[in-house]
Design a protein around this motif. Structure first.
Motif, PDB file in Angstrom:
ATOM      1  N   LYS A 113      -0.371  -0.840  -4.116  1.00  0.00           N
ATOM      2  CA  LYS A 113      -1.744  -0.132  -4.531  1.00  0.00           C
ATOM      3  C   LYS A 113      -1.388   1.290  -4.126  1.00  0.00           C
ATOM      4  N   PHE A 154       0.612  -1.206   0.063  1.00  0.00           N
ATOM      5  CA  PHE A 154      -0.044   0.074  -0.043  1.00  0.00           C
ATOM      6  C   PHE A 154       0.827   1.293   0.039  1.00  0.00           C
ATOM      7  N   GLU A 205       4.117  -6.505  -7.451  1.00  0.00           N
ATOM      8  CA  GLU A 205       2.587  -6.839  -8.026  1.00  0.00           C
ATOM      9  C   GLU A 205       1.619  -6.500  -7.168  1.00  0.00           C
ATOM     10  N   ASN A 206       1.853  -6.734  -5.667  1.00  0.00           N
ATOM     11  CA  ASN A 206       0.340  -6.297  -4.878  1.00  0.00           C
ATOM     12  C   ASN A 206       0.277  -5.032  -4.291  1.00  0.00           C
ATOM     13  N   VAL A 222      -5.547   2.412  -7.357  1.00  0.00           N
ATOM     14  CA  VAL A 222      -5.135   1.795  -8.594  1.00  0.00           C
ATOM     15  C   VAL A 222      -4.077   0.590  -8.155  1.00  0.00           C
ATOM     16  N   GLY A 223      -4.047  -0.307  -8.877  1.00  0.00           N
ATOM     17  CA  GLY A 223      -3.105  -1.516  -8.863  1.00  0.00           C
ATOM     18  C   GLY A 223      -1.911  -1.175  -9.355  1.00  0.00           C
ATOM     19  N   ALA A 224      -0.880  -2.103  -9.139  1.00  0.00           N
ATOM     20  CA  ALA A 224       0.438  -2.011  -9.702  1.00  0.00           C
ATOM     21  C   ALA A 224       0.620  -1.742 -11.350  1.00  0.00           C
ATOM     22  N   ASP A 225      -0.417  -2.675 -12.016  1.00  0.00           N
ATOM     23  CA  ASP A 225      -0.306  -2.838 -13.377  1.00  0.00           C
ATOM     24  C   ASP A 225      -0.942  -1.359 -14.189  1.00  0.00           C
ATOM     25  N   GLU A 226      -2.149  -0.907 -13.198  1.00  0.00           N
ATOM     26  CA  GLU A 226      -2.635   0.098 -13.712  1.00  0.00           C
ATOM     27  C   GLU A 226      -1.694   1.477 -13.431  1.00  0.00           C
TER      28      GLU A 226
END
Length: 259
Positions: A129, A107, A126-127, A168-172
């Motif tokens: 946010k 986070f 990857e986790n 938003v998550g890591a990929d976004e």
């Protein structure tokens, strides 16, 4: 030495770990004060070539500010808190002549997202946010978040995230340009160190001047072009430039002294 930070200097990289895992590494006045102290060392210790900033544990980089410190503040107190953070930490990181990368391991919310954004760029697990949820508290970001998020991802998306408080998550975050690389959590620190070790093979004076120029551009500094010309010229007076040019012509790897 520090109560809220762990520091480790290896191969020129100072790893600074915000170490309050029981509080999701939340920023309080002690963390801000100690970050200010360690940044003084970064600026002044020639053995430190670059900085990796991360959080302890596997859940959070920094999950926000310590809200319990906010309840007693009035308007002047709130402004003073934000100013102190900017002076001690956030602007100091952004303007640091040595590269500072945030390795975001979970986070990164509110003040934590602002801390990551003050770094020169970001890697994420990857986790991870990201978000600026301050409007949920009747607040706005105060550590440069409204400005830096807009610089990094553009007005439309920054506006949406700021006034919905969405995460938003890591990929976004990578797709938006908020982070440069996403790695599995187990690889995050190692891969981020590799990037810093690569940067450390480059001419340190030139790296510092590049950081300053890119910061000018991000802030829309009207003197950005003139500053670039000035700094470009200054590079010609360095030993590093002579070494770099000579090494190139001699088809060998340059060895930079940082002078």
């Amino acid at each position: 030495m520090y109560q809220t930070l762990l520091t480790d200097l290896q191969e020129g990289i100072l790893t600074i770990t915000i170490n309050r895992p029981d509080k999701m590494n939340a920023l309080n006045k002690d963390v801000v004060a100690e970050l200010g102290q360690v940044l003084e060392e970064v600026y002044n210790n020639n053995d430190i070539k670059s900085v990796l900033l991360t959080g302890a544990g596997e859940k959070a980089f920094v999950a926000g500010a310590d809200i319990s410190e906010f309840t007693a503040l009035d308007a002047a107190g709130g402004a003073a808190l934000a100013q102190k953070g900017a002076d001690l930490v956030f602007n100091k990181i952004e303007n640091c002549p040595k590269p500072v990368i945030a390795a975001v391991n979970g986070f990164s919310l509110g003040g934590g997202c602002e801390l990551a954004m003050s770094c020169h760029f970001r890697t994420a697990s990857e986790n991870a946010k990201f978000g600026q949820p301050e409007v949920n508290l009747g607040l706005i970001p105060g550590y440069g978040g409204t400005q830096r998020l807009t610089q990094l991802i553009g007005k439309g998306k920054a506006m949406e995230l700021m006034i919905t408080a969405d995460m938003v998550g890591a990929d976004e975050a990578k797709a938006l340009g908020l982070v440069n690389h996403v790695f599995p959590l187990a690889d995050l620190i190692g891969e981020t160190r590799k990037i810093l070790l690569k940067i450390q093979t480059k001419a340190p004076v030139a790296v510092a001047k590049a950081i300053a120029c890119v910061n000018d551009a991000a802030k829309g500094n009207q003197d950005g072009f003139a500053n670039e010309i000035k700094r470009f010229g200054e590079c010609f007076a360095t030993e590093d430039m002579k070494e770099g040019a000579t090494a190139f012509l001699e088809k060998r790897k340059a060895v930079f002294a940082g002078k």
